[in-house]
Design an enzyme around this catalytic site. Structure first.
Site, PDB file in Angstrom:
ATOM      1  N   ASP A   1     -64.007  72.370  -4.346  1.00  0.00           N
ATOM      2  CA  ASP A   1     -63.207  72.596  -6.402  1.00  0.00           C
ATOM      3  C   ASP A   1     -64.279  72.204  -6.485  1.00  0.00           C
ATOM      4  O   ASP A   1     -64.327  71.212  -7.709  1.00  0.00           O
ATOM      5  CB  ASP A   1     -62.131  71.863  -6.085  1.00  0.00           C
ATOM      6  CG  ASP A   1     -61.389  71.753  -7.374  1.00  0.00           C
ATOM      7  OD1 ASP A   1     -61.547  72.820  -8.316  1.00  0.00           O
ATOM      8  OD2 ASP A   1     -60.797  71.204  -7.671  1.00  0.00           O
TER       9      ASP A   1
ATOM     10  N   GLU B   1     -52.913  69.363  -9.758  1.00  0.00           N
ATOM     11  CA  GLU B   1     -54.012  68.360  -9.911  1.00  0.00           C
ATOM     12  C   GLU B   1     -54.425  68.645 -10.956  1.00  0.00           C
ATOM     13  O   GLU B   1     -55.347  67.434 -11.449  1.00  0.00           O
ATOM     14  CB  GLU B   1     -55.491  69.612  -8.390  1.00  0.00           C
ATOM     15  CG  GLU B   1     -56.769  69.111  -8.204  1.00  0.00           C
ATOM     16  CD  GLU B   1     -57.337  69.225  -9.522  1.00  0.00           C
ATOM     17  OE1 GLU B   1     -58.931  68.422  -9.178  1.00  0.00           O
ATOM     18  OE2 GLU B   1     -57.429  69.730 -10.599  1.00  0.00           O
TER      19      GLU B   1
ATOM     20  N   ASP C   1     -51.666  75.200  -8.399  1.00  0.00           N
ATOM     21  CA  ASP C   1     -51.523  74.756  -9.468  1.00  0.00           C
ATOM     22  C   ASP C   1     -52.828  75.348 -10.651  1.00  0.00           C
ATOM     23  O   ASP C   1     -54.439  74.907 -10.700  1.00  0.00           O
ATOM     24  CB  ASP C   1     -50.618  74.517 -10.200  1.00  0.00           C
ATOM     25  CG  ASP C   1     -52.153  73.024 -10.047  1.00  0.00           C
ATOM     26  OD1 ASP C   1     -52.658  72.048  -8.755  1.00  0.00           O
ATOM     27  OD2 ASP C   1     -52.446  71.011 -11.125  1.00  0.00           O
TER      28      ASP C   1
END
Length: 463
Positions: free
Chosen positions: A174, A150, A87
């Site tokens: 990330d 997330e 996402d």
């Protein structure tokens, strides 16, 4: 460094880039739930695309009810996890290219999600493919886990971990290299007020700002009805304290005001220019037609305003490990009955969220305050097995000295035990996630994949 694995990875470069570009073309911002699409149809499409790619690369894949999914290599032994997410935050405004166009320019891949987190997640998948192509006989298992919301609540990864095996050790691509051993706590507070009965004053017909709690609001709008000449006199003398810009459009007895700021990641609100803050500063100077709305504006303008450190809220502070508390005013909305805003707070590792909440409630007395999306801080000892392993691999592949960091951002590392954020940004690189023209150097994605390939080789053969 295992040369056979590295050579296999290098041969996959063009295929990896093409796969990232195709995934970026799916605008996987969380949408309204639909049948078999708990986070909206586009998020589901992104998950399906990633799992189809995993199948094409020869891996065992699993879709966990469209909440999340994984790709696995290895059939037995200990389980190592790589937690990524598909996402993205809304694209916002100010792009020089199509945010979902899959654009390559000047050695960069541009697009929403190329840094956060589609590009790195697919790079990790191709690192696993390189290990497989090199003929490594796995004695353990690696899963690339694809999360799906997330950016807006973690419902997907929570659902997944309640139903699937939890890895013994994990990384998430990330954040930054070398690795993140501590992450601040994260919490949203939604505060609201009923607008009240109509009385004399300027009537706010429309009021909105921001797109997500974890983005600095780049745009805010108010449509106001009343004595437009008086309104213009106030507006023309108004100068925002944060260098936001303002334009307006007159239509008989209404004035539409458009405030433009600069977006940034919600963990670093001081790097942006918040349009909501400037708009509320202006509205605070007006007599509004609804008492509840007036109270909301005055309270929020005085207790939050332009600040990004929580001073007027009474929660400002700092710890030596993780730095200062930050406050991002993320969204503002008005409907027929009430006005509400959301702030996103990143608090130091050794702070207490319960006390923060009590103080926010006291500072915003008169407004209803609700806690949302709270994630505890993360801390992993620099002396842990995982940190030592990652440091060794990073230094061997790059030839550079490892650097350990703390961040205000929140990653999936805190969703599972024994996990840290590991890449993808290298030291000195510009941080463009959650901003217009999000981009990452192709060479950096390739280097990240090379590092991960060597990590996977060690995990599968020596752990």
């Amino acid at each position: 460094m295992n040369k056979r694995v590295d050579d296999a990875l290098m041969s996959l470069k063009e295929e990896m880039i093409e796969a990232i570009l195709e995934l970026v073309k799916i605008p996987s911002v969380q949408g309204e739930p639909e049948k078999e699409a708990p986070f909206g149809i586009n998020v589901k499409k992104a998950l399906e695309e990633a799992l189809k790619l995993g199948e094409r690369l020869g891996f065992v894949v699993k879709n966990v009810d469209n909440y999340a999914g994984h790709v696995q290599y290895g059939n037995s032994g200990k389980l190592f996890g790589v937690l990524g997410h598909l996402d993205v935050v809304p694209e916002g405004t100010g792009w020089s290219v199509d945010p979902y166009g899959g654009v390559i320019k000047d050695g960069y891949i541009f697009g929403r999600g190329v840094v956060d987190d589609k590009g790195p997640t697919i790079a990790a998948l191709y690192a696993l493919k390189a290990v497989k192509d090199a003929g490594v006989d796995p004695k353990n298992r690696i899963r690339i886990i694809f999360g799906t919301n997330e950016e807006s609540g973690w419902g997907g990864i929570t659902y997944y971990l309640e139903r699937e095996e939890v890895p013994e050790m994990s990384v998430t691509p990330d954040a930054t290299f070398t690795l993140i051993y501590a992450e601040k706590g994260i919490v949203n507070y939604r505060f609201s007020k009923r607008t009240g009965e109509k009385k004399k004053g300027f009537e706010i017909i429309e009021l909105k700002g921001g797109e997500a709690s974890n983005m600095v609001a780049a745009d805010a709008t108010a449509v106001i009805k009343g004595d437009v000449d008086q309104l213009l006199a106030v507006l023309e003398s108004f100068v925002p304290e944060n260098k936001a810009t303002i334009r307006w459009e007159r239509n008989n007895d209404t004035l539409a005001i458009f405030v433009k700021g600069v977006s940034a990641h919600g963990s670093k609100p001081e790097m942006g220019v918040n349009a909501i803050s400037a708009l509320l500063d202006f509205l605070e100077k007006l007599e509004l037609s609804r008492a509840g709305l007036q109270e909301f504006v005055k309270t929020v303008a005085s207790k939050i305003g332009y600040e990004t450190d929580g001073t007027s809220l009474g929660i400002a502070g700092y710890d030596k490990m993780s730095g200062p508390l930050t406050v991002n005013f993320g969204t503002l909305r008005l409907n027929a009955e009430k006005v509400e805003g959301v702030i996103n707070i990143r608090y130091p590792v050794f702070f207490n969220e319960e006390r923060i909440k009590m103080q926010v409630e006291e500072a915003l007395k008169g407004l209803e305050v609700v806690r949302e999306h709270h994630h505890d801080p993360l801390y992993m000892s620099p002396d842990s097995e995982l940190v030592k392993l990652l440091v060794d691999i990073y230094e061997n592949v790059t030839g550079e000295k490892a650097q350990l960091h703390t961040i205000g951002g929140g990653t999936y590392a805190r969703a599972v035990p024994n996990a840290v954020a590991f890449g993808p940004l290298f030291p000195g690189r510009e941080e463009t996630e959650h901003q217009p023209d999000e981009r990452i150097l192709i060479d950096d994605l390739l280097m990240m994949a090379r590092i991960y390939a060597q990590l996977f080789y060690i995990i599968l053969t020596q752990w």
